[in-house]
Design a protein around this motif. Structure first.
Motif, short mmCIF file in Angstrom:
data_model
loop_
_atom_site.label_atom_id
_atom_site.label_comp_id
_atom_site.label_asym_id
_atom_site.label_seq_id
_atom_site.Cartn_x
_atom_site.Cartn_y
_atom_site.Cartn_z
N ALA A 195 0.62 -1.11 -0.05
CA ALA A 195 0.17 0.13 0.08
C ALA A 195 0.88 1.18 -0.09
N ASP A 196 1.97 1.24 0.98
CA ASP A 196 2.83 2.33 0.78
C ASP A 196 3.75 2.53 -0.65
N THR A 197 4.00 1.47 -1.15
CA THR A 197 4.99 1.71 -2.42
C THR A 197 3.80 1.77 -3.61
N GLY A 198 2.65 1.38 -3.46
CA GLY A 198 1.76 1.51 -4.81
C GLY A 198 1.78 0.26 -5.68
N HIS A 199 2.26 -0.80 -5.17
CA HIS A 199 2.38 -1.99 -5.84
C HIS A 199 1.27 -2.87 -5.71
N GLY A 200 0.87 -3.63 -6.70
CA GLY A 200 -0.17 -4.71 -6.55
C GLY A 200 0.39 -5.93 -5.93
#
Length: 129
Positions: free
Chosen positions: A26-31
């Protein structure tokens, strides 16, 4: 773009691990792409945290399947995708796998579905949550 859970050595070993992974992504924006496991709790936790997440429908070449079997698996995935809207298949960059995908893509049954990047499915997972 996303983290793919290793088949057989998953991130779903404990809720604490699943929560930590979801928080980091969630912090890094990855799925997150998960292997099917029970009720897929880790995927639910990720979606709750706002992480684009989906479960792999089938690993269609991971056990050394021949191209004929791979095409049958792709037919099953196309059927499921027509029912559910999307499925994710896991395959490797191997000559037999590429050949199976090409031959399958030339069949009439393949015309009823679209092969899209996994990012398209992940974006939809967040939009529907």
């Amino acid at each position: 773009m996303a983290v793919l859970e290793n088949p057989g050595q998953g991130l779903q070993s404990s809720r604490a691990v699943s929560d930590q992974v979801a928080g980091y992504l969630a912090d890094t924006g990855h799925g997150l792409l998960m292997q099917p496991s029970g009720l897929n709790t880790a995927q639910s936790l990720a979606l709750r945290a706002g992480v684009p997440s989906a479960t792999v429908f089938r690993d269609f070449d991971g056990s050394g399947q021949d191209p004929r079997v791979m095409r049958r698996f792709l037919d099953q995935a196309a059927f499921k995708a027509r029912q559910e809207g999307a499925v994710i298949m896991l395959g490797r960059l191997r000559a037999d796998t590429v050949s199976a995908l090409l031959l399958w893509g030339l069949q009439d049954r393949a015309g009823s579905v679209a092969l899209v990047p996994v990012s398209t499915v992940l974006r939809e997972s967040v939009a529907t949550e």
